[in-house]
Design an enzyme around this catalytic site. Structure first.
Site, PDB file in Angstrom:
ATOM      1  N   GLU A 123       0.819  -1.210   0.000  1.00 20.29           N
ATOM      2  CA  GLU A 123       0.000   0.000   0.000  1.00 20.29           C
ATOM      3  C   GLU A 123       0.855   1.263   0.000  1.00 20.29           C
ATOM      4  O   GLU A 123       0.590   2.219   0.718  1.00 20.29           O
ATOM      5  CB  GLU A 123      -0.969  -0.017   1.194  1.00 20.29           C
ATOM      6  N   ASP A 134      -8.307  -9.005   4.481  1.00 22.75           N
ATOM      7  CA  ASP A 134      -8.064  -7.817   5.294  1.00 22.75           C
ATOM      8  C   ASP A 134      -9.113  -7.641   6.387  1.00 22.75           C
ATOM      9  O   ASP A 134      -9.924  -6.713   6.312  1.00 22.75           O
ATOM     10  CB  ASP A 134      -8.058  -6.594   4.361  1.00 22.75           C
ATOM     11  N   GLU A 171     -12.380  -1.739  12.335  1.00 25.39           N
ATOM     12  CA  GLU A 171     -12.402  -1.096  11.019  1.00 25.39           C
ATOM     13  C   GLU A 171     -13.564  -1.599  10.160  1.00 25.39           C
ATOM     14  O   GLU A 171     -14.330  -0.804   9.619  1.00 25.39           O
ATOM     15  CB  GLU A 171     -11.075  -1.353  10.296  1.00 25.39           C
TER      16      GLU A 171
HETATM   17  O1  GCW Z   1      -7.046  -2.787   6.583  1.00 26.89           O
HETATM   18  C1  GCW Z   1      -6.106  -1.981   5.947  1.00 26.89           C
HETATM   19  C2  GCW Z   1      -6.412  -0.617   6.408  1.00 26.89           C
HETATM   20  C3  GCW Z   1      -5.229   0.310   6.341  1.00 26.89           C
HETATM   21  C4  GCW Z   1      -4.066  -0.355   7.077  1.00 26.89           C
HETATM   22  C5  GCW Z   1      -3.760  -1.663   6.373  1.00 26.89           C
HETATM   23  C6  GCW Z   1      -2.646  -2.442   7.053  1.00 26.89           C
HETATM   24  C7  GCW Z   1      -2.367   0.641   8.400  1.00 26.89           C
HETATM   25  O2  GCW Z   1      -7.486  -0.107   5.667  1.00 26.89           O
HETATM   26  O3  GCW Z   1      -5.594   1.522   6.959  1.00 26.89           O
HETATM   27  O4  GCW Z   1      -2.945   0.477   7.150  1.00 26.89           O
HETATM   28  O5  GCW Z   1      -4.887  -2.488   6.369  1.00 26.89           O
HETATM   29  O6  GCW Z   1      -2.965  -3.350   7.802  1.00 26.89           O
HETATM   30  O7  GCW Z   1      -1.492  -2.158   6.839  1.00 26.89           O
END
Ligand code: GCW
Length: 670
Positions: free
Chosen positions: A285, A364, A392
């Site tokens: 990311e 995720d 989240e």
């Molecule tokens: O779930 C995603 C989140 C990001 C996060 C990423 C991760 C810290 O939307 O905000 O970044 O995972 O775990 O690295």
């Protein structure tokens, strides 16, 4: 009741134990005798009712040794070499003739033994108990904070934080007043947490400097945590040699880069001798990593591991690495495959002090995912499993969603089948979770979200605990005045809340029907055409992702037997994961009876109704729990109810429109 408690020893953590017990005594009555190692003591000569000591500290009194102490000592120091010695964090509790003994191998065990007492008052007032050993199942029990020092323009201060700002940082600096951090450390120690990463894994320029000119701030945080047996870790930016050191590269095989990390790390340990280590999100990311130099993640992790090894530090290296620039039309790329594809081939190449940290699922932190196949694929690597306490994708601390039942399922899952080890067994590098705490007066925004934090600590200590019993402990500790009615009502609201959340949100393991960016609330196609690799592929005929070897992405092949075959077959695949592994027609019949489309309608109506019932149940508690807590929860429940109905309506309408199949019960679909 009021007790005479003897605390033997003088190590810093024993001081913490003494102070903590003095605090309880001030509230509930009693008498503490502190007995340092020199045999002197303060206080009266009446007989003790409770003794806390270590194996080396001994029974603590010159005269006859109480039978409870003798019994506990014997179990703490097994003479038989075939019996494993008690670890430094372990303790033994025994009660005999009205005397309770807690004997720990070392000071950390005494700290956890003391919290055991506070959690189970019965062991200082109840019937006799034969000596019993308690030890953590995982040596590393860690919370990761996604806190930034600077307030991020989009994410705010805490990435995916739903409890206000950071408890560590304010006004662009580490807080001058760390008293709240002190209370947090105490809270974490009480649930057995022993490691904390104090900054976000997305390490921006400001936060990168915690490793250099802001080290003094790390020193202050570490001082606070140390008093409670907790080590501080830092998330570091892989490009630190460039960002902080002015080098032109961060190539892990470049000798100057190695020297830079060695020096930077030596400086950290000079300032914080018990520093825990580094946490790294690389090539993910947008974070920098070894790929830029044609190196792999073993090269990257080992670079940092070498710098930390002389000091006993570890690198938590995250396996959350995937291509976030995908095209939904390209059916050969599958985000679920990514962690395994990157990491499984590297098994055996990581240094001993590298812990590869794997998200529990292949995607995720969705409300429902299969267990990540990486967990079964790296027998030659220390692995930590990462959970998400911050909600989240599970209601963002607006919704009640008690997650321990989900974690318990994950930790008990047997990746090699019914005769094999569990996920918890495979996690020989421990458990880590993203914290849900902020500077909100209730710590976690939603007061009931505190139960998730509590449960993570308890399950990291003992993954076999029953999540409903853990919740019961939490209720008792958080609402000491709770009678049976309050207790039962809280169980009604919380026990099944994870499944309720699953019911009114994304069905059958498909995930990601959330609004892009902030991830709150429904948007069935919100991520459907984006580059993030998060698709459900709904069309007029069916829904779900074909991840089979026969016709799909081949992801099922990443599992060992029996799961590679169970998941491969649409008729054997468990219902709750069907759409994760298969694209099926709407009239596909589930094991549970209904068709997929009817299941979508049924669960969404039932889920929203369950939230109505939850809200009504909460209302009956008015006047029975503290007003401020009551009001905060009520306000959030109104929002949960609104949002659950919105989910129900959007999801049902979407699939009704796509499929053209009406609800068998003729309910109104908006
Ligand atoms: O779930 C995603 C989140 C990001 C996060 C990423 C991760 C810290 O939307 O905000 O970044 O995972 O775990 O690295």
């Amino acid at each position: 009741g009021s007790k005479r408690i003897r605390v033997v020893g003088e190590a810093p953590l024993v001081q913490t134990v003494g102070h903590e017990l003095e605090r309880s005594v001030a509230l509930y009555g009693g008498n503490i005798v502190r007995q340092p190692g020199d045999g002197s003591e303060t206080g009266s000569q009446e007989p003790d009712e409770v003794t806390l000591t270590t194996v080396d500290g001994g029974p603590g009194r010159g005269d006859a040794v109480a039978p409870a102490i003798a019994e506990a000592m014997a179990l703490a120091t097994p003479g038989d070499p075939a019996v494993r010695a008690l670890g430094a964090e372990g303790y033994v509790v025994a009660r005999r003739d009205g005397h309770t003994a807690i004997v720990a191998a070392d000071a950390p065990g005494m700290l956890y033994g003391m919290f055991h007492l506070l959690r189970h008052p019965g062991c200082v007032s109840g019937p006799d108990q034969p000596a019993q050993r308690y030890e953590p199942r995982h040596a590393l029990r860690m919370l990761d904070h996604w806190d930034n020092i600077a307030v991020h323009p989009v994410m705010g201060q805490v990435e995916r934080g739903y409890s206000g700002g950071s408890i560590f940082y304010a006004d662009g600096e580490v807080r001058a007043d760390l008293s709240r951090v002190e209370r947090y450390a105490r809270l974490l120690a009480s649930i057995g947490i022993n490691s904390v990463a104090v900054n976000n894994v997305n390490v921006h320029a400001r936060e990168a400097r915690l490793l250099s000119d802001d080290l003094h701030a790390v020193v202050r945080m570490a001082d606070v945590f140390r008093a409670w047996g907790i080590r501080v870790h830092l998330a570091v930016n892989f490009a630190s040699p460039i960002i902080l050191g002015g080098l032109r590269t961060s190539d892990p095989l470049d000798p100057d880069v190695g020297a830079w990390w060695d020096e930077a790390t030596a400086r950290v340990y000079q300032a914080v001798p018990d520093f825990g280590g580094y946490l790294v999100k690389a090539d993910s990311e947008g974070q920098p990593g070894p790929f830029a130099y044609g190196r792999d993640h073993a090269d990257g992790a080992n670079l940092l591991a070498r710098a930390l090894a002389p000091f006993g530090g570890v690198v938590h290296w995250r396996a959350f690495v995937y291509n976030h620039r995908q095209d939904w039309r390209d059916r050969s790329t599958d985000r679920a495959r990514a962690a395994y594809d990157h990491f499984a081939p590297l098994d055996g190449r990581f240094h001993d002090n590298v812990i590869v940290q794997v998200k529990h699922g292949p995607m995720d932190f969705q409300v429902r995912e299969p267990v990540s196949p990486v967990i079964a694929a790296m027998p030659g690597t220390r692995l930590a499993v990462e959970l998400q306490v911050t909600q989240e994708y599970t209601g963002q601390q607006q919704h009640v969603c008690y997650l321990a039942p989900a974690w318990s399922e994950i930790l008990r899952f047997q990746p090699w089948g019914p005769d094999g080890a569990t996920v918890s067994d495979a996690a020989d590098g421990g458990l880590a979770a993203v914290s849900n705490v902020g500077d909100d007066p209730f710590w976690t925004g939603h007061p009931l979200a505190q139960a998730n934090l509590y449960a993570f600590g308890r399950l990291a200590w003992e993954p076999a605990l029953d999540p409903v019993k853990v919740l019961d402990e939490w209720i008792g500790l958080s609402f000491p005045a709770a009678d049976d009615v309050v207790r039962a009502t809280l169980h009604d609201i919380m026990d099944g809340s994870w499944r309720t959340y699953e019911d009114y949100t994304a069905p059958l393991g498909v995930g990601f029907m959330v609004r892009p960016g902030h991830h709150y609330g429904p948007d069935v196609d919100g991520y459907e055409y984006t580059p993030w690799g998060t698709y459900h592929f709904a069309d007029r005929d069916g829904v779900g992702v074909d991840r089979t070897r026969a016709t799909g992405t081949g992801f099922t092949g990443q599992y060992p037997p029996p799961w590679r075959d169970v998941y491969e077959s649409a008729s054997d695949c468990p219902d709750e994961l069907l759409l994760f592994f298969h694209h099926v027609p709407y009239d596909h019949v589930l094991h549970s009876g209904p068709t997929v489309i009817q299941h979508i309608y049924d669960t969404h109506f039932a889920g929203a109704e369950a939230v109505e019932a939850m809200t009504a149940a909460w209302e009956t508690l008015r006047g029975r729990i503290p007003d401020t807590v009551f009001e905060r929860v009520s306000e959030r429940m109104r929002e949960q109810l609104r949002c659950a109905r919105e989910w129900r309506d959007q999801v049902c309408a979407y699939f009704y429109r796509k499929s053209g199949v009406p609800d068998a019960y003729g309910r109104t679909i908006f």
